[in-house]
Design a protein around this motif. Sequence first.
Motif, PDB file in Angstrom:
ATOM      1  N   ARG A   3       0.836  -1.197   0.000  1.00  0.00           N
ATOM      2  CA  ARG A   3       0.000   0.000   0.000  1.00  0.00           C
ATOM      3  C   ARG A   3       0.874   1.252   0.000  1.00  0.00           C
ATOM      4  O   ARG A   3       1.948   1.269   0.597  1.00  0.00           O
ATOM      5  CB  ARG A   3      -0.913   0.013   1.229  1.00  0.00           C
ATOM      6  CG  ARG A   3      -1.966  -1.090   1.241  1.00  0.00           C
ATOM      7  CD  ARG A   3      -2.752  -1.039   2.535  1.00  0.00           C
ATOM      8  NE  ARG A   3      -3.775  -2.082   2.589  1.00  0.00           N
ATOM      9  CZ  ARG A   3      -5.040  -1.900   2.213  1.00  0.00           C
ATOM     10  NH1 ARG A   3      -5.432  -0.709   1.761  1.00  0.00           N
ATOM     11  NH2 ARG A   3      -5.909  -2.887   2.281  1.00  0.00           N
ATOM     12  N   ASN A   4       0.386   2.304  -0.620  1.00  0.00           N
ATOM     13  CA  ASN A   4       1.070   3.589  -0.627  1.00  0.00           C
ATOM     14  C   ASN A   4       0.347   4.565   0.293  1.00  0.00           C
ATOM     15  O   ASN A   4      -0.848   4.418   0.580  1.00  0.00           O
ATOM     16  CB  ASN A   4       1.137   4.156  -2.043  1.00  0.00           C
ATOM     17  CG  ASN A   4       2.074   3.362  -2.932  1.00  0.00           C
ATOM     18  OD1 ASN A   4       3.117   2.883  -2.489  1.00  0.00           O
ATOM     19  ND2 ASN A   4       1.708   3.203  -4.195  1.00  0.00           N
ATOM     20  N   TYR A   5       1.089   5.589   0.714  1.00  0.00           N
ATOM     21  CA  TYR A   5       0.542   6.587   1.641  1.00  0.00           C
ATOM     22  C   TYR A   5       0.117   7.839   0.882  1.00  0.00           C
ATOM     23  O   TYR A   5       0.794   8.299  -0.053  1.00  0.00           O
ATOM     24  CB  TYR A   5       1.589   6.947   2.701  1.00  0.00           C
ATOM     25  CG  TYR A   5       1.797   5.862   3.726  1.00  0.00           C
ATOM     26  CD1 TYR A   5       1.114   5.884   4.938  1.00  0.00           C
ATOM     27  CD2 TYR A   5       2.675   4.809   3.481  1.00  0.00           C
ATOM     28  CE1 TYR A   5       1.296   4.886   5.888  1.00  0.00           C
ATOM     29  CE2 TYR A   5       2.857   3.802   4.421  1.00  0.00           C
ATOM     30  CZ  TYR A   5       2.171   3.847   5.613  1.00  0.00           C
ATOM     31  OH  TYR A   5       2.355   2.856   6.548  1.00  0.00           O
ATOM     32  N   PRO A  45      -2.780   5.350   9.042  1.00  0.00           N
ATOM     33  CA  PRO A  45      -1.320   5.161   9.014  1.00  0.00           C
ATOM     34  C   PRO A  45      -0.852   3.956   9.814  1.00  0.00           C
ATOM     35  O   PRO A  45       0.238   3.441   9.582  1.00  0.00           O
ATOM     36  CB  PRO A  45      -0.794   6.478   9.605  1.00  0.00           C
ATOM     37  CG  PRO A  45      -1.927   7.048  10.373  1.00  0.00           C
ATOM     38  CD  PRO A  45      -3.176   6.630   9.667  1.00  0.00           C
ATOM     39  N   ASN A  46      -1.682   3.493  10.756  1.00  0.00           N
ATOM     40  CA  ASN A  46      -1.319   2.335  11.578  1.00  0.00           C
ATOM     41  C   ASN A  46      -2.108   1.095  11.175  1.00  0.00           C
ATOM     42  O   ASN A  46      -2.346   0.207  12.007  1.00  0.00           O
ATOM     43  CB  ASN A  46      -1.542   2.651  13.053  1.00  0.00           C
ATOM     44  CG  ASN A  46      -0.669   3.787  13.534  1.00  0.00           C
ATOM     45  OD1 ASN A  46       0.528   3.839  13.244  1.00  0.00           O
ATOM     46  ND2 ASN A  46      -1.267   4.727  14.255  1.00  0.00           N
ATOM     47  N   ASP A  47      -2.558   1.066   9.917  1.00  0.00           N
ATOM     48  CA  ASP A  47      -3.279  -0.079   9.350  1.00  0.00           C
ATOM     49  C   ASP A  47      -4.682  -0.245   9.922  1.00  0.00           C
ATOM     50  O   ASP A  47      -5.296  -1.305   9.766  1.00  0.00           O
ATOM     51  CB  ASP A  47      -2.501  -1.388   9.534  1.00  0.00           C
ATOM     52  CG  ASP A  47      -1.168  -1.382   8.803  1.00  0.00           C
ATOM     53  OD1 ASP A  47      -1.031  -0.638   7.821  1.00  0.00           O
ATOM     54  OD2 ASP A  47      -0.259  -2.124   9.227  1.00  0.00           O
ATOM     55  N   GLN A  63      -3.150  11.640   6.966  1.00  0.00           N
ATOM     56  CA  GLN A  63      -2.458  10.573   6.233  1.00  0.00           C
ATOM     57  C   GLN A  63      -3.293   9.293   6.243  1.00  0.00           C
ATOM     58  O   GLN A  63      -3.892   8.937   7.251  1.00  0.00           O
ATOM     59  CB  GLN A  63      -1.089  10.296   6.858  1.00  0.00           C
ATOM     60  CG  GLN A  63      -0.230   9.328   6.054  1.00  0.00           C
ATOM     61  CD  GLN A  63       1.105   9.065   6.722  1.00  0.00           C
ATOM     62  OE1 GLN A  63       1.147   8.582   7.846  1.00  0.00           O
ATOM     63  NE2 GLN A  63       2.185   9.377   6.025  1.00  0.00           N
ATOM     64  N   PHE A  64      -3.302   8.597   5.099  1.00  0.00           N
ATOM     65  CA  PHE A  64      -4.021   7.329   4.991  1.00  0.00           C
ATOM     66  C   PHE A  64      -3.337   6.466   3.942  1.00  0.00           C
ATOM     67  O   PHE A  64      -2.503   6.931   3.164  1.00  0.00           O
ATOM     68  CB  PHE A  64      -5.496   7.558   4.645  1.00  0.00           C
ATOM     69  CG  PHE A  64      -5.737   8.130   3.277  1.00  0.00           C
ATOM     70  CD1 PHE A  64      -6.021   7.314   2.190  1.00  0.00           C
ATOM     71  CD2 PHE A  64      -5.674   9.503   3.065  1.00  0.00           C
ATOM     72  CE1 PHE A  64      -6.246   7.840   0.927  1.00  0.00           C
ATOM     73  CE2 PHE A  64      -5.905  10.044   1.803  1.00  0.00           C
ATOM     74  CZ  PHE A  64      -6.182   9.212   0.735  1.00  0.00           C
ATOM     75  N   GLN A  65      -3.716   5.193   3.922  1.00  0.00           N
ATOM     76  CA  GLN A  65      -3.174   4.241   2.965  1.00  0.00           C
ATOM     77  C   GLN A  65      -4.268   3.826   1.980  1.00  0.00           C
ATOM     78  O   GLN A  65      -5.380   3.484   2.391  1.00  0.00           O
ATOM     79  CB  GLN A  65      -2.654   2.984   3.671  1.00  0.00           C
ATOM     80  CG  GLN A  65      -1.544   3.243   4.673  1.00  0.00           C
ATOM     81  CD  GLN A  65      -1.091   1.971   5.340  1.00  0.00           C
ATOM     82  OE1 GLN A  65      -0.560   1.066   4.685  1.00  0.00           O
ATOM     83  NE2 GLN A  65      -1.303   1.863   6.639  1.00  0.00           N
ATOM     84  N   ALA A  86       0.612   9.466  -4.401  1.00  0.00           N
ATOM     85  CA  ALA A  86       1.297   8.804  -3.283  1.00  0.00           C
ATOM     86  C   ALA A  86       2.534   9.600  -2.892  1.00  0.00           C
ATOM     87  O   ALA A  86       3.322  10.018  -3.737  1.00  0.00           O
ATOM     88  CB  ALA A  86       1.671   7.377  -3.671  1.00  0.00           C
ATOM     89  N   ASN A  88       4.921   8.588  -0.600  1.00  0.00           N
ATOM     90  CA  ASN A  88       6.028   7.800  -0.041  1.00  0.00           C
ATOM     91  C   ASN A  88       6.964   7.301  -1.143  1.00  0.00           C
ATOM     92  O   ASN A  88       7.682   6.315  -0.965  1.00  0.00           O
ATOM     93  CB  ASN A  88       5.498   6.619   0.767  1.00  0.00           C
ATOM     94  CG  ASN A  88       4.634   5.679  -0.067  1.00  0.00           C
ATOM     95  OD1 ASN A  88       3.911   6.121  -0.952  1.00  0.00           O
ATOM     96  ND2 ASN A  88       4.705   4.391   0.220  1.00  0.00           N
TER      97      ASN A  88
END
Length: 255
Positions: A3-5, A45-47, A63-65, A86, A88
């Motif tokens: 996954r990208n941020y 961000p922490n899944d 921030q999200f994935q 993305a 990251n």
Amino acid sequence: MARNYFGGTSADVAEDEAGSRLPNLPGRVYLTATDPDPVKDVLGPNDEPLDGLLADERGMIPQFQGPDGTEQLWVDFGKGRTMLTANNVGVRFRSHLLSNADPHGDRAYSRELLEQAVLKTGRNDCRTIPSDALFNVDAPAGTNDVIRMNRDAKTGTNLKSSGALYLDPFTDNTALVINSANVTDTKPLITVNGSTPSTFRVMKNGDIRTNGTLITNSPVQAPNVGDARVFSGPTDPAVQGITLRPGDVWVTYGG
């Protein structure tokens, strides 16, 4: 794929057409600028699973994935969709520069396939499955090299596609050495099979056994013969212009 941020940077802002911030407003995520269905597969961000987005009190997008492998997404906080890229990418590129890097897992995958095909017992050691060859080479017709040793731009020993083995040492060394510690004196070290089995054999004790005629153009030397020569036939060698030497043998027959 990983996954990208998205979001979480100073450039990721929820705003309207006039550029005014939209704090504390919920937003939706889309795969394209026209896709009617929002993306449900969004993580924090922490899944942690997210049910859409929520701009913070300053109007910043958190921030999200995104879904696996997604490089671009569109977000909408009620004032139209805005594309996010993305963020990251730099981290992902850096992962390619690290020592022993395997960012895509392809090296681990290759090692796994190799370990399944070659049973390694050490760093440079391997073992085979019983009744199975370590390498199977489907050699083409002709006399091309199948296995070749090179050193300093010179070709050395090579195995031909015809099945022939060419021994060519790079230095002044013996081309072929056969060690026989585990072989008994009654067993051959070299066997050549021709029109009859074991046409020519060299035994461990040094005996040479042949089913054919042993022909030499040079004198035969042995401890019990020395430099003596052996002649046979009905005619005296001296008559044939041969000067006999001490030790020469003439076996007469047919006279």
